[in-house]
Design an enzyme around this catalytic site. Structure first.
Site, PDB file in Angstrom:
ATOM      1  N   GLU A 120     -10.849  -2.648   6.468  1.00 22.49           N
ATOM      2  CA  GLU A 120     -11.209  -1.448   6.265  1.00 22.49           C
ATOM      3  C   GLU A 120      -9.809  -0.900   7.195  1.00 22.49           C
ATOM      4  OE1 GLU A 120     -13.173   0.156   3.870  1.00 22.49           O
ATOM      5  OE2 GLU A 120     -14.294   1.193   5.146  1.00 22.49           O
ATOM      6  N   THR A 157     -10.296   8.665   3.288  1.00 24.84           N
ATOM      7  CA  THR A 157     -10.384   8.793   4.786  1.00 24.84           C
ATOM      8  C   THR A 157      -9.332   8.428   5.869  1.00 24.84           C
ATOM      9  OG1 THR A 157     -12.216   7.347   4.054  1.00 24.84           O
ATOM     10  CG2 THR A 157     -11.919   6.739   6.513  1.00 24.84           C
TER      11      THR A 157
HETATM   12  N1  LIG Z   1     -10.998  -3.299  -3.458  1.00 24.85           N
HETATM   13  C1  LIG Z   1     -10.985  -2.001  -3.096  1.00 24.85           C
HETATM   14  N2  LIG Z   1     -11.876  -0.939  -2.917  1.00 24.85           N
HETATM   15  C2  LIG Z   1     -11.344   0.311  -3.534  1.00 24.85           C
HETATM   16  N3  LIG Z   1     -10.720   1.142  -2.620  1.00 24.85           N
HETATM   17  C3  LIG Z   1     -10.091   0.524  -1.575  1.00 24.85           C
HETATM   18  C4  LIG Z   1      -9.768  -1.156  -2.145  1.00 24.85           C
HETATM   19  N4  LIG Z   1      -8.411  -1.521  -1.647  1.00 24.85           N
HETATM   20  C5  LIG Z   1      -7.704  -0.620  -1.334  1.00 24.85           C
HETATM   21  N5  LIG Z   1      -8.382   0.824  -1.729  1.00 24.85           N
HETATM   22  C6  LIG Z   1      -7.326   2.105  -1.680  1.00 24.85           C
HETATM   23  O1  LIG Z   1      -8.792   2.446  -0.632  1.00 24.85           O
HETATM   24  C7  LIG Z   1      -8.219   4.182  -0.583  1.00 24.85           C
HETATM   25  C8  LIG Z   1     -10.254   4.089  -0.372  1.00 24.85           C
HETATM   26  O2  LIG Z   1     -10.569   3.826   0.502  1.00 24.85           O
HETATM   27  P1  LIG Z   1     -11.461   5.112   1.435  1.00 24.85           P
HETATM   28  O3  LIG Z   1     -11.334   4.785   2.474  1.00 24.85           O
HETATM   29  O4  LIG Z   1     -10.210   6.819   1.311  1.00 24.85           O
HETATM   30  O5  LIG Z   1     -12.801   5.460   0.522  1.00 24.85           O
HETATM   31  P2  LIG Z   1     -13.870   5.469   0.364  1.00 24.85           P
HETATM   32  O6  LIG Z   1     -13.931   3.974   0.609  1.00 24.85           O
HETATM   33  O7  LIG Z   1     -14.606   5.929  -0.582  1.00 24.85           O
HETATM   34  O8  LIG Z   1     -14.279   6.112   1.360  1.00 24.85           O
HETATM   35  P3  LIG Z   1     -15.485   5.478   2.996  1.00 24.85           P
HETATM   36  O9  LIG Z   1     -14.801   5.158   3.346  1.00 24.85           O
HETATM   37  O10 LIG Z   1     -14.955   7.585   3.123  1.00 24.85           O
HETATM   38  O11 LIG Z   1     -16.951   6.182   2.553  1.00 24.85           O
HETATM   39  C9  LIG Z   1      -8.263   3.981  -2.023  1.00 24.85           C
HETATM   40  O12 LIG Z   1      -6.964   4.040  -1.702  1.00 24.85           O
HETATM   41  C10 LIG Z   1      -7.924   2.130  -2.347  1.00 24.85           C
HETATM   42  O13 LIG Z   1      -6.617   2.668  -3.429  1.00 24.85           O
HETATM   43  N1  LIG Z   2     -16.692   6.801  10.195  1.00 26.84           N
HETATM   44  C1  LIG Z   2     -15.895   7.349   8.353  1.00 26.84           C
HETATM   45  C2  LIG Z   2     -16.176   6.611   7.779  1.00 26.84           C
HETATM   46  C3  LIG Z   2     -15.684   6.788   6.535  1.00 26.84           C
HETATM   47  O1  LIG Z   2     -16.415   6.083   5.219  1.00 26.84           O
HETATM   48  C4  LIG Z   2     -15.068   8.831   9.269  1.00 26.84           C
HETATM   49  O2  LIG Z   2     -15.734   9.553   8.695  1.00 26.84           O
HETATM   50  O3  LIG Z   2     -14.059   8.757   8.726  1.00 26.84           O
END
Ligand SMILES: Nc1ncnc2c1ncn2[C@@H]1O[C@H](COP(=O)(O)OP(=O)(O)OP(=O)(O)O)[C@@H](O)[C@H]1O
Ligand SMILES: N[C@@H](CCO)C(=O)O
Length: 291
Positions: free
Chosen positions: A120, A168
């Protein structure tokens, strides 16, 4: 080779910013790992074109490093990236569980939470655990610095994902630095109510406890149509509605038999705002499955 199905998750639940999380029974990523001299990554599935295969930039690369477990890692994305449904966390948690088994490292799921959080940190700049904890442990999770508490619960949900990307990293920039004490007290009351609701599997208490005034107001501005979608869900029987994780997904709590109506109303709400969306009728589910 080892295979893991790792679930989507929803963090915050309104009043529990950076603390609360739930595993969703759908959608999910599937991660396959095979021993290799160096880590290589293939990505297929939803939104795979936006996900880097460079191990320095993909969350699973950081997890492989943290476990000293180089591997060829195939990621089949069911959870769209930048969705607010813990897309990066699903891959990170799945890779942690799969590589731990592949290399027989012997870590417990609890011990794998900080390992998955290293992934993360690659994408959001912070090793927050509120998505990886439920992805590994399942249920409703409460994360403090070095400790995660889990509760099994039976709560039905609708997660509505619009065709908008909110990273995020960007959504963390709009979180205010300071808060009014009245709003803090209100949020503590909501968080406590939500926790009791999870322990009792009571959708009324969980929905009421999602209400907060510290983070959601600023973040909802990043989601076109949020106010209309929220109202539509509440009008059709949702007991609470909030931004899922960092957004743009919107999460509603309701009785299980109302999920169809609530999902349809939320989709109509986004359509009225000119935004395409899809809805998942889901529930709080278990943690990642290792095959
Ligand atoms: N294995 C992966 N799966 C998804 N996203 C990835 C991965 N590796 C890198 N990334 C990058 O992480 C970003 C997505 O992560 P982000 O935390 O922004 O979104 P999310 O995980 O859907 O959201 P949230 O944490 O709010 O639920 C994108 O820029 C993506 O390219
Ligand atoms: N707690 C984090 C989670 C992102 O999925 C935020 O809200 O930024």
């Amino acid at each position: 080779m080892r295979t893991v199905r790792a679930p989507a998750t929803s963090a915050n639940l309104g009043s529990g910013f950076d603390v609360f999380g739930v595993a969703l029974d759908r959608p999910a990523d599937v991660i396959r790992v095979e021993r290799a001299p160096h880590t290589t990554i293939d990505v297929t599935g939803v939104g795979s074109q936006y996900i880097p295969t460079d191990p320095e930039k993909n969350v699973v690369g950081a997890v492989a490093d943290a476990l000293n477990a180089p591997a060829h890692i195939e990621i089949d994305k069911g959870v769209r990236p930048s969705s607010g449904l813990g897309s990066s966390a699903a891959s990170a948690a799945g890779a942690a569980l799969a590589l731990n088994a592949l290399y027989e490292r012997g870590h417990s799921r609890e011990e794998l939470v900080p390992v998955a959080a290293e992934g993360e940190a690659v994408v959001s700049g912070e090793a927050h655990v509120d998505n990886v904890a439920p992805a590994l442990l399942g249920g409703f999770t409460v994360a403090r610095e070095d400790e995660v508490t889990t509760v099994e619960t039976d709560i039905s949900l609708v997660a509505c994902l619009p065709e908008i990307a909110v990273s995020t990293r960007d959504a963390r920039r709009v979180v205010p630095d300071r808060a009014d004490m009245k709003d803090v007290v209100h949020t503590i009351g909501s968080a406590a109510t939500l926790t009791v609701g999870m322990c009792r599997s009571d959708p009324e208490l969980v929905g009421t406890g999602m209400d907060e005034r510290l983070v959601t107001p600023a973040r909802s501005e990043l989601i076109t149509g949020y106010a209309g979608v929220r109202e539509a869900a509440l009008d059709t029987g949702a007991t609470g509605v909030t931004v899922s994780g960092a957004g743009p997904s919107v999460l509603a709590v309701c009785d299980s038999e109302k999920r169809g109506r609530v999902a349809a109303a939320m989709l109509d709400g986004f359509e009225d705002a000119g935004v395409e969306a899809r809805a998942y009728k889901t529930r709080v589910g278990g943690g990642a499955d290792l095959f």
